[in-house]
Design a protein around this motif. Structure first.
Motif, PDB file in Angstrom:
ATOM      1  N   THR A  18      32.855  38.827  37.814  1.00  0.00           N
ATOM      2  CA  THR A  18      32.885  40.002  36.868  1.00  0.00           C
ATOM      3  C   THR A  18      33.554  41.019  37.628  1.00  0.00           C
ATOM      4  N   ASP A  19      33.702  42.138  37.368  1.00  0.00           N
ATOM      5  CA  ASP A  19      34.566  43.483  37.917  1.00  0.00           C
ATOM      6  C   ASP A  19      34.945  43.037  39.307  1.00  0.00           C
ATOM      7  N   GLU A  21      37.043  44.385  41.450  1.00  0.00           N
ATOM      8  CA  GLU A  21      37.149  45.371  42.477  1.00  0.00           C
ATOM      9  C   GLU A  21      35.639  45.824  42.955  1.00  0.00           C
ATOM     10  N   ALA A  22      34.907  46.106  41.907  1.00  0.00           N
ATOM     11  CA  ALA A  22      33.273  46.510  42.187  1.00  0.00           C
ATOM     12  C   ALA A  22      32.692  45.433  43.229  1.00  0.00           C
ATOM     13  N   GLU A 216      23.690  47.658  39.195  1.00  0.00           N
ATOM     14  CA  GLU A 216      24.922  46.634  39.175  1.00  0.00           C
ATOM     15  C   GLU A 216      24.673  45.316  39.828  1.00  0.00           C
ATOM     16  N   HIS A 218      26.526  41.249  40.170  1.00  0.00           N
ATOM     17  CA  HIS A 218      27.951  40.517  40.266  1.00  0.00           C
ATOM     18  C   HIS A 218      27.819  39.149  40.018  1.00  0.00           C
TER      19      HIS A 218
END
Length: 401
Positions: A18-19, A21-22, A216, A218
């Motif tokens: 998933t994202d 950068e995050a 959040e 990941h």
């Protein structure tokens, strides 16, 4: 703190995330607990699970916390992913016995303890067994779209083949997502990893965390590992390659890696050993007969991680004596017989054949040797001690007992 994502990418562990950068920012902010789930369907894992074990090991080496989640609860349901029929349902006693065996495998790869980066082993039965059905439907089930669930490959492929999918199995992805939510709330676990076939199920869990807590999470999935010829990792013609010395000897484990296809040597070194990438690049560039030396290095390094350096070197020496000097290495698998036994029965007992008929075909084909002499009578009696061989790579010592 080492860069987990960079190392995982360089060694071939990453299929999807998933994202990114995050995810990268969270890794840099401090210790990240990450988990992988393992259902308790047998009393050992096999080499098909090794890529998952190795990425948990890498996570720990990079200064983060691996969480091994045993499926004491989900093993009572059975993961339907990419199967044509339901898994056999296990009782509590069998599940507990399987958990104990699996824990022994992980002790070889992870450092368990109470420190911030020490591995922990949890069991989802701790929360799944306590669930009340109506509250679960109200608090968790309302966040799931049946339309989306039906579109998941693990479900869709079963239905497309017109194979039965029970309501019990259909609930598996809800339970897996709920695992992620509970681990996030109770233990701060914000990363779930798994094989590429689990992508949809894991993303559902991350989405549930966002919907319920606003937090959040990941996701990272690893590629499906197959050989250059397309064979699935972990299974061979002679059966599963178990990660337990009780189920598969260190010699047979070493020999499995020694038999790696030429085109897989470098990739498997990156995934299943901790050799420096520069050394791997040098070895995988070898060709002709020299590639066999690289395979021996792969076999010894992979076996060392599971069984220790001494067992790996003993296996390598046994192989050298057996294949290069023609001796019966003392570390070969041993089969005990109380009295002289027919060659046919012995081939089945050792595991070189699955039936008497198959054993007779092996003999007729000239592939069976007793003490390095080709056998031509399937009913010949074999007395201990003896060395039984099938083909060039399968050997066992027959001893009296």
């Amino acid at each position: 703190m080492k860069d987990f994502l960079a190392l995982a990418r360089a060694r071939g562990f990453i299929h999807q995330t998933t994202d990114i950068e995050a995810f990268s920012a969270r890794l840099k902010s401090g210790v990240l607990p990450g988990y992988i789930g393992f259902d308790c369907t047998a009393d050992s894992l096999h080499v098909g699970s090794l890529v998952q074990i190795m990425i948990l090991r890498l996570l720990q080496q990079c200064g983060h916390k691996p969480v091994v989640l045993m499926g004491g609860g989900t093993s009572k349901v059975g993961d339907p992913s990419f199967r044509d029929e339901a898994r056999p349902l296990l009782d509590d006693a069998r599940i507990e016995a399987n958990k104990a065996g699996i824990r022994q495998v992980f002790d070889n790869f992870l450092r368990f303890g109470t420190g911030p980066t020490d591995a922990v082993m949890l069991d989802n039965a701790a929360w799944l067994d306590q669930l009340a059905y109506i509250p679960f439907l109200r608090d968790v089930g309302r966040h799931f779209s049946v339309n989306r669930m039906l579109s998941m490959d693990s479900v869709k492929l079963r239905l497309d083949r017109e194979q039965n999918l029970s309501f019990l199995e259909f609930n598996y992805m809800l339970l897996q997502s709920y695992d992620f939510l509970e681990l996030f709330r109770q233990h701060g676990v914000a990363l779930q990893m798994g094989g590429s076939d689990q992508w949809g199920n894991i993303v559902l869990g991350a989405d549930l965390i966002r919907r319920v807590t606003g937090g959040e999470a990941h996701v990272l999935t690893t590629p499906l590992i197959t050989s250059s010829s397309g064979a699935k990792m972990g299974k061979t013609a002679s059966g599963a390659i178990w990660l337990s010395a009780e189920k598969l000897s260190p010699f047979d484990y070493w020999q499995f890696w020694r038999n790696t296809e030429d085109g897989d040597v470098g990739r498997f070194m990156k995934l299943f050993t901790e050799m420096p990438l520069e050394e791997i690049a040098r070895l995988e560039a070898l060709s002709g007969a020299e590639i066999n030396e690289a395979k021996k290095v792969l076999a010894t390094e992979a076996t060392t991680l599971l069984h220790g350096r001494a067992a790996a070197e003993a296996a390598a020496e046994t192989a050298r004596k057996t294949f290069e000097e023609g001796e019966a290495g003392g570390d070969l698998p041993r089969v005990t017989i109380p009295a002289a036994t027919s060659l046919t029965a012995l081939l089945v007992q050792v595991g070189f054949a699955t039936s008497n008929a198959e054993a007779r075909r092996h003999v007729a084909g000239g592939g069976v040797r007793v003490d390095d002499v080709v056998a031509n009578d399937p009913q010949a009696m074999v007395a201990a001690p003896a060395k039984l061989s099938f083909g060039k790579k399968k050997h066992a010592l027959i001893v009296a007992g």
